[in-house]
Design a protein around this motif. Sequence first.
Motif, mmCIF file in Angstrom:
data_model
loop_
_atom_site.group_PDB
_atom_site.id
_atom_site.type_symbol
_atom_site.label_atom_id
_atom_site.label_comp_id
_atom_site.label_asym_id
_atom_site.label_seq_id
_atom_site.Cartn_x
_atom_site.Cartn_y
_atom_site.Cartn_z
ATOM 1 N N ARG A 231 44.288 77.998 85.409
ATOM 2 C CA ARG A 231 44.552 78.881 84.258
ATOM 3 C C ARG A 231 45.828 78.472 83.535
ATOM 4 N NH1 ARG A 231 43.818 80.842 80.098
ATOM 5 N NH2 ARG A 231 43.743 83.042 79.539
ATOM 6 N N GLN A 232 46.829 78.033 84.260
ATOM 7 C CA GLN A 232 48.088 77.646 83.664
ATOM 8 C C GLN A 232 48.021 76.277 82.999
ATOM 9 O OE1 GLN A 232 50.873 79.520 87.153
ATOM 10 N NE2 GLN A 232 51.687 77.811 86.053
ATOM 11 N N SER A 233 47.212 75.390 83.550
ATOM 12 C CA SER A 233 47.252 73.985 83.147
ATOM 13 C C SER A 233 46.519 73.746 81.827
ATOM 14 C CB SER A 233 46.625 73.120 84.240
ATOM 15 O OG SER A 233 46.578 71.772 83.847
ATOM 16 N N ARG A 234 46.960 72.711 81.105
ATOM 17 C CA ARG A 234 46.292 72.276 79.888
ATOM 18 C C ARG A 234 45.464 71.015 80.118
ATOM 19 N NH1 ARG A 234 48.116 74.369 75.040
ATOM 20 N NH2 ARG A 234 49.921 75.754 75.158
ATOM 21 N N GLU A 235 45.701 70.337 81.239
ATOM 22 C CA GLU A 235 45.017 69.082 81.534
ATOM 23 C C GLU A 235 43.599 69.349 82.040
ATOM 24 O OE1 GLU A 235 46.209 66.144 80.867
ATOM 25 O OE2 GLU A 235 48.154 66.914 80.193
ATOM 26 N N GLY A 236 42.615 68.666 81.426
ATOM 27 C CA GLY A 236 41.228 68.899 81.798
ATOM 28 C C GLY A 236 40.936 68.572 83.248
ATOM 29 N N CYS A 237 41.456 67.441 83.730
ATOM 30 C CA CYS A 237 41.202 67.047 85.121
ATOM 31 C C CYS A 237 41.830 68.035 86.093
ATOM 32 C CB CYS A 237 41.745 65.646 85.368
ATOM 33 S SG CYS A 237 40.864 64.343 84.477
ATOM 34 N N THR A 238 43.025 68.483 85.770
ATOM 35 C CA THR A 238 43.707 69.452 86.638
ATOM 36 C C THR A 238 42.964 70.778 86.652
ATOM 37 O OG1 THR A 238 45.841 68.418 86.156
ATOM 38 C CG2 THR A 238 45.877 70.638 87.080
ATOM 39 N N ARG A 239 42.486 71.184 85.492
ATOM 40 C CA ARG A 239 41.786 72.474 85.410
ATOM 41 C C ARG A 239 40.499 72.454 86.218
ATOM 42 N NH1 ARG A 239 41.655 74.649 79.344
ATOM 43 N NH2 ARG A 239 41.141 76.557 80.475
ATOM 44 N N LEU A 240 39.875 71.291 86.313
ATOM 45 C CA LEU A 240 38.666 71.176 87.126
ATOM 46 C C LEU A 240 38.983 70.948 88.603
ATOM 47 C CD1 LEU A 240 36.418 68.961 84.807
ATOM 48 C CD2 LEU A 240 36.169 71.415 85.271
ATOM 49 N N GLY A 241 40.037 70.170 88.851
ATOM 50 C CA GLY A 241 40.341 69.790 90.226
ATOM 51 C C GLY A 241 41.089 70.837 91.016
ATOM 52 N N ALA A 242 41.910 71.645 90.354
ATOM 53 C CA ALA A 242 42.734 72.623 91.078
ATOM 54 C C ALA A 242 41.894 73.646 91.849
ATOM 55 C CB ALA A 242 43.699 73.322 90.121
ATOM 56 N N PRO A 243 40.862 74.264 91.249
ATOM 57 C CA PRO A 243 40.039 75.198 92.033
ATOM 58 C C PRO A 243 39.347 74.534 93.213
ATOM 59 C CG PRO A 243 39.663 75.506 89.684
ATOM 60 C CD PRO A 243 40.454 74.241 89.826
ATOM 61 N N VAL A 244 38.890 73.286 93.013
ATOM 62 C CA VAL A 244 38.239 72.561 94.111
ATOM 63 C C VAL A 244 39.246 72.303 95.232
ATOM 64 C CG1 VAL A 244 37.081 70.419 94.763
ATOM 65 C CG2 VAL A 244 36.550 71.511 92.570
ATOM 66 N N ALA A 245 40.467 71.887 94.849
ATOM 67 C CA ALA A 245 41.496 71.622 95.854
ATOM 68 C C ALA A 245 41.863 72.898 96.612
ATOM 69 C CB ALA A 245 42.735 71.031 95.175
ATOM 70 N N GLY A 246 41.973 74.014 95.898
ATOM 71 C CA GLY A 246 42.273 75.284 96.562
ATOM 72 C C GLY A 246 41.186 75.691 97.535
ATOM 73 N N TYR A 247 39.933 75.516 97.115
ATOM 74 C CA TYR A 247 38.801 75.848 97.987
ATOM 75 C C TYR A 247 38.780 74.959 99.228
ATOM 76 C CZ TYR A 247 33.990 75.815 99.686
ATOM 77 O OH TYR A 247 32.879 75.851 100.480
ATOM 78 N N LEU A 248 38.998 73.663 99.040
ATOM 79 C CA LEU A 248 38.982 72.743 100.176
ATOM 80 C C LEU A 248 40.123 73.040 101.142
ATOM 81 C CD1 LEU A 248 38.102 69.356 98.421
ATOM 82 C CD2 LEU A 248 36.598 70.810 99.807
ATOM 83 N N ALA A 249 41.304 73.367 100.611
ATOM 84 C CA ALA A 249 42.443 73.709 101.478
ATOM 85 C C ALA A 249 42.148 74.971 102.281
ATOM 86 C CB ALA A 249 43.704 73.886 100.640
ATOM 87 N N ALA A 250 41.566 75.972 101.616
ATOM 88 C CA ALA A 250 41.214 77.213 102.314
ATOM 89 C C ALA A 250 40.157 76.958 103.379
ATOM 90 C CB ALA A 250 40.720 78.246 101.300
ATOM 91 N N THR A 251 39.155 76.166 103.036
ATOM 92 C CA THR A 251 38.084 75.857 103.995
ATOM 93 C C THR A 251 38.621 75.089 105.190
ATOM 94 O OG1 THR A 251 36.442 75.803 102.204
ATOM 95 C CG2 THR A 251 35.855 74.705 104.271
#
Length: 408
Positions: A231-251
Motif C-alpha cells: 500500500r505504501q510503495s509506488r514500485e510495481g514489483c514491490t507492490r506485487l512482491g511484498a504481499p507474497v513475501a509477507g505470506y511466505l514469511a508467515a507460512t
Amino acid sequence: MPASAKLVARAMVGSPIARPFGGCLFVGGMLLLLGFAFLGHLALWILEPAARIGIFLTAALIGTVASLPLLALLRWLDRRERESLWLAIGAVVWGAVISTGLSAIFNALGFGFVAVSLEIVGGVDSELIGQLLAAALIAPPVEEAFKGLAVLVLFWFLRAEFDNVRDGIIYGALVGIGFNIAEYALYVMQGYAETGVAPFAQQFAGRFVFLGFNGHMLWSAICGAGVGFARQSREGCTRLGAPVAGYLAATFGHALNNSVGVFLLGIFVVLMGYDVERGLESIPPLALWGAAAAMNIVVQGVLYIALLVLLALSSRWERDVIRTYLADEVGISITPEEYAAIVNDRMFGALGNRGIPWRLALAQNELAFRKWHVAREGGNPATDSLVAAWRQDIATLRDEWLRSRQTR
C-alpha cells in the motif's frame, strides 16, 4: 450520524463496494465464503454431542478475555489513525469464523492426501506420522492464506482506510487473534472428547503463551505487513512482491512452529523431568507454559524482531506523513502550537485517550492521511470532498473545545 457510522462511511469513499458491480461482487463473494465456512464448521461439529458445546463456549470466553490485553495493545498501536471499531471486530470475527471454517475443509483434504500417499508410496499406515506431516506442510499455507485473505479484502474494498504497514499489521493481528480464540476452544473441546477432561489450562499454556502475542497473531501480523508495504510503495514489483513475501514469511514461521517447535517443546518438557508420552494432561500448566515460552522465543525470535522493526519503521512513516501534509494546514486546521507538538512527537509518543483535544488530534491525523491518499493517486487535495469534511470536523471540534473552556 454516529461517529462509528461516519468512519465506516468515509472508509467507503472510492471503494468498489460503492459501485453496483463492486457491491454485488463483494456481497456475492462474502456469501460464498460464508457458505464454505459453514460447511467446514459443520464437518467439525456434526459428530459433537450438545454437551460439548458448553465446553467450546467456555473456552471461547476464556480465550476472548485472555486476548483483551493484546487487543488493547493493538488499539494503542493504532492511536495516530484509529480504525473503525466495527472493522476491527469484523477482522476478529473473520479469523474466528471464516478462516477457521475454510481451513478445516482444506486441512482435512490435505491430511487425507498425506495419509493416502504414505500408504501408497511407503506402505506406511500411521495416523501420527500423517498428522505431523499435515501439521507442518498443509496447515501453515492453508491457514495463512485464509487469514491473509481478510487483509486483502480490506485492502481492496476499503482502500481509503488502509494506509500503510501499520494498518496491515493491525488488521492481520486482529484476524490472527480471532483464529487463535476459535482454535483454542476447538482443541479444548476435542481434548474433552478424547479424555473426558477439558484441558483448559494445558491448551491455554501453549496457545496464549504471551496472552496471545504469539502464534497466529504473530504470523498474520507479518502477512498483513506485506500487504501494508504494498500500500505504501509506488514500485510495481514491490507492490506485487511484498504481499507474497509477507505470506511466505508467515507460512515459514508457522511451519517452523509446527515442526521444529513441536520437537523443541518436547525436549524442554523432558528436560524438566516430565514424560511427554503420557500426554499434555500429565504436565503441570506452569511447566508447559515455561517450555512453550522458551520454544517461542527460540523458534519465532526472528519474526518477533521483524515485527518490532516494522512497527518502528511504520511509526516513523506515519509521523513523516502527518508532518508533511499538515504543514500547509497551520492557521487553517491546526495551530502553530499543535504543529510544533507534532514535529516533536516521539516514535511511540501518546496522543492521549479521551476528551476533545484527543479527538481533535485524531481528526487532524485523518486529514493528513486523506491528503496523502489523494496526492498519491494524482488528485488535488484542495478539491477533495473528504478533505473538506475532515476540515469541517476539525473546526467543529475546535469550537466545541473553546466553548467548553469558556464555561469552566
